[in-house]
Design a protein around this motif. Structure first.
Motif, PDB file in Angstrom:
ATOM      1  N   PRO A 207      -8.217 -38.041  12.649  1.00  0.00           N
ATOM      2  CA  PRO A 207      -8.185 -39.051  11.572  1.00  0.00           C
ATOM      3  C   PRO A 207      -8.528 -40.459  12.053  1.00  0.00           C
ATOM      4  CG  PRO A 207      -6.322 -37.556  11.347  1.00  0.00           C
ATOM      5  CD  PRO A 207      -7.006 -37.193  12.638  1.00  0.00           C
ATOM      6  N   ARG A 208      -7.956 -40.875  13.196  1.00  0.00           N
ATOM      7  CA  ARG A 208      -8.192 -42.248  13.662  1.00  0.00           C
ATOM      8  C   ARG A 208      -9.636 -42.457  14.099  1.00  0.00           C
ATOM      9  NH1 ARG A 208      -5.247 -39.729  17.735  1.00  0.00           N
ATOM     10  NH2 ARG A 208      -6.328 -39.524  19.729  1.00  0.00           N
ATOM     11  N   GLU A 211     -12.000 -42.491  10.682  1.00  0.00           N
ATOM     12  CA  GLU A 211     -11.797 -43.738   9.927  1.00  0.00           C
ATOM     13  C   GLU A 211     -12.893 -44.749  10.244  1.00  0.00           C
ATOM     14  OE1 GLU A 211      -7.981 -45.253  10.879  1.00  0.00           O
ATOM     15  OE2 GLU A 211      -6.885 -43.787   9.665  1.00  0.00           O
ATOM     16  N   PRO A 231     -11.017 -35.170   8.293  1.00  0.00           N
ATOM     17  CA  PRO A 231     -10.114 -35.475   9.409  1.00  0.00           C
ATOM     18  C   PRO A 231      -9.398 -34.213   9.866  1.00  0.00           C
ATOM     19  CG  PRO A 231      -9.146 -36.199   7.329  1.00  0.00           C
ATOM     20  CD  PRO A 231     -10.512 -35.668   7.001  1.00  0.00           C
ATOM     21  N   GLY A 232      -9.351 -34.000  11.172  1.00  0.00           N
ATOM     22  CA  GLY A 232      -8.683 -32.811  11.681  1.00  0.00           C
ATOM     23  C   GLY A 232      -8.900 -32.625  13.162  1.00  0.00           C
TER      24      GLY A 232
END
Length: 342
Positions: A207-208, A211, A231-232
Motif C-alpha cells: 500500500p505505501r 500510493e 495494494p497488496g
C-alpha cells in the motif's frame, strides 16, 4: 607517448581493497554535497566549486583527489577539476543518474551492518533484526523514514531506467492484459501500456508503495483508464487475473518468500498464463562486482540473495513453471520467459 602505470603489487592492491569503505564514503559525500551538480560543463577551480557547495576548499580538494583515483572527476594540470563519464552519473539531472542508488548503497544502516558480515556468513541469517529488533523494511519505514525515502527514490530511478529496456524486449502482441507484480511505482507496466495501446494493466505492490504510483497511472493520468492499482503483498496473495505477469527484481528474499510469490502468481494466472521473471544474476559477467556486492548486502539486510542462472532456474521450475526462454534485457538484467503448464 602515453605512459602506462604498472599495476600495483598484490600487497598494495589488498590495502586498497581494505580501504574500500573510503571510496564508498567519498562517493556518498560528493552526492550529498551536490558536487557533480555544481560542477559545470567546463573545468572549475576548487575554490569556486567549494563556494558553490558551501564547503572548505582544502578538504574538498582532498575529497576530489580521492575520487579522481577511481575515474570519478578528473584533475587538470592547473589544479582545476572537471567531469568524467562517471562523475556525470552523480548529477541529479542526468538521464542515467545514479545519485540515488549511490546514496542507497551507503545509507547509515549499511555502515552498522557490514562489520557483521562474518556473523551473517556463519549463520546464513540477516543481521538487521539483531541490530534494530525489527525486519528490515519495518525498521526503514518506522525508524528510518529518510533512508526509506532514499530507497524508494533509488528503486524508482533504477526501475524507470530499466523499464524501457523491458518494454523493448518483450513481445506481448498476442496478449490483452499484463500484471506488474511487486512493480513499485509501475514504470514497467506504464512502458508496456505505451507500447500496446489496446492493452490493460495491473500494478500490485505494498500500500505505501502504490500510493506513490506513477502519476500517469493514477486518476487523471493518461493511462489511468487502462490500469488497475492493487495494494497488496505478493507473498500473501495475488488477486489479479492477467494474460502475462511480470516479476522484476523482487525474488531476492529468503527461499520461502520466493516460493510463495511464485506460487501465488501461478494460482492467479492458471494454466497457460505467461510469467516473465526478470533478475540481476551474480554470474552475469559485465556486472559481477556490483552483483556480488549486492548479494552480500541482501544477506545482511533481509537474508536474501542474488541468483545465479542455475539457482533462478531451480526456483522457477520448483514452483511449477516451464521456462521457455532466457534472454538478456540489458548488461545487468536477464528475463526468464515462462509458462504455467496446462
Amino acid at each position: 607517448m602515453t605512459t602506462v602505470s604498472p599495476a600495483p603489487p598484490p600487497s598494495m592492491r589488498l590495502r586498497e581493497l581494505a580501504f574500500g569503505a573510503a571510496c564508498a564514503a567519498a562517493l556518498r559525500a560528493a552526492a550529498r554535497l551536490g558536487v557533480a551538480d555544481a560542477l559545470g560543463d567546463g573545468p572549475m577551480a576548487v575554490e569556486d566549486l567549494a563556494a558553490a557547495v558551501k564547503t572548505e576548499p582544502r578538504p574538498l580538494r582532498r575529497l576530489l583527489r580521492a575520487l579522481t583515483c577511481y575515474g570519478v572527476f578528473a584533475e587538470h594540470e592547473d589544479g582545476r577539476f572537471a567531469h568524467t563519464d562517471m562523475s556525470r552519473l552523480l548529477r541529479e539531472d542526468d538521464p542515467n543518474s545514479m545519485r540515488s542508488i549511490t546514496l542507497w548503497c551507503t545509507e547509515p544502516w549499511t555502515w552498522a551492518a557490514w562489520p557483521k558480515l562474518d556473523e551473517a556468513v556463519r549463520t546464513g541469517r540477516n543481521v538487521v533484526e539483531d541490530l534494530y529488533g525489527k525486519e528490515f523494511f519495518t525498521y526503514l519505514n518506522e525508524d528510518a523514514p529518510e533512508s526509506a525515502d532514499v530507497f524508494n527514490r533509488a528503486m524508482t530511478t533504477s526501475s524507470r531506467q530499466s523499464a524501457r529496456d523491458v518494454a523493448e524486449l518483450l513481445d506481448l502482441s498476442g496478449s490483452s492484459s499484463v500484471a506488474d507484480i511487486g512493480g513499485g511505482q509501475g514504470h514497467v507496466v506504464a512502458s508496456l501500456l505505451d507500447k500496446y495501446p489496446s492493452m490493460h494493466g495491473t500494478l500490485l505492490d505494498l500500500p505505501r508503495v502504490v500510493e506513490n504510483a506513477d502519476p500517469r497511472l493514477r486518476p487523471g493520468g493518461d493511462l489511468a483508464g487502462r490500469v488497475r492499482i492493487v495494494p497488496g503483498d505478493c507473498r500473501e496473495a495475488v488477486p489479479v487475473e492477467a494474460d502475462v505477469y511480470i516479476i522484476k527484481n523482487i525474488l531476492e528474499w529468503d527461499d520461502d518468500s520466493t516460493a510463495r510469490c511464485l506460487g501465488n502468481v501461478i494460482a492467479a494466472g492458471g494454466p497457460g498464463a505467461r510469467v516473465v521473471v526478470i533478475e540481476n544474476l551474480v554470474d552475469d559477467t559485465p556486472s559481477m562486482r556490483f552483483s556480488t556486492a549486492m548479494d552480500l548486502l541482501l544477506l545482511l539486510n533481509v537474508g536474501g540473495a542474488k541468483h545465479t542462472e542455475k539457482s533462478m532456474v531451480d526456483r522457477i521450475t520448483a514452483a511449477g513453471l516451464v521456462i521457455d526462454d532466457i534472454r538478456p534485457v540489458n548488461p545487468y538484467l536477464h528475463a526468464f520467459d515462462c509458462t504455467v503448464p496446462r
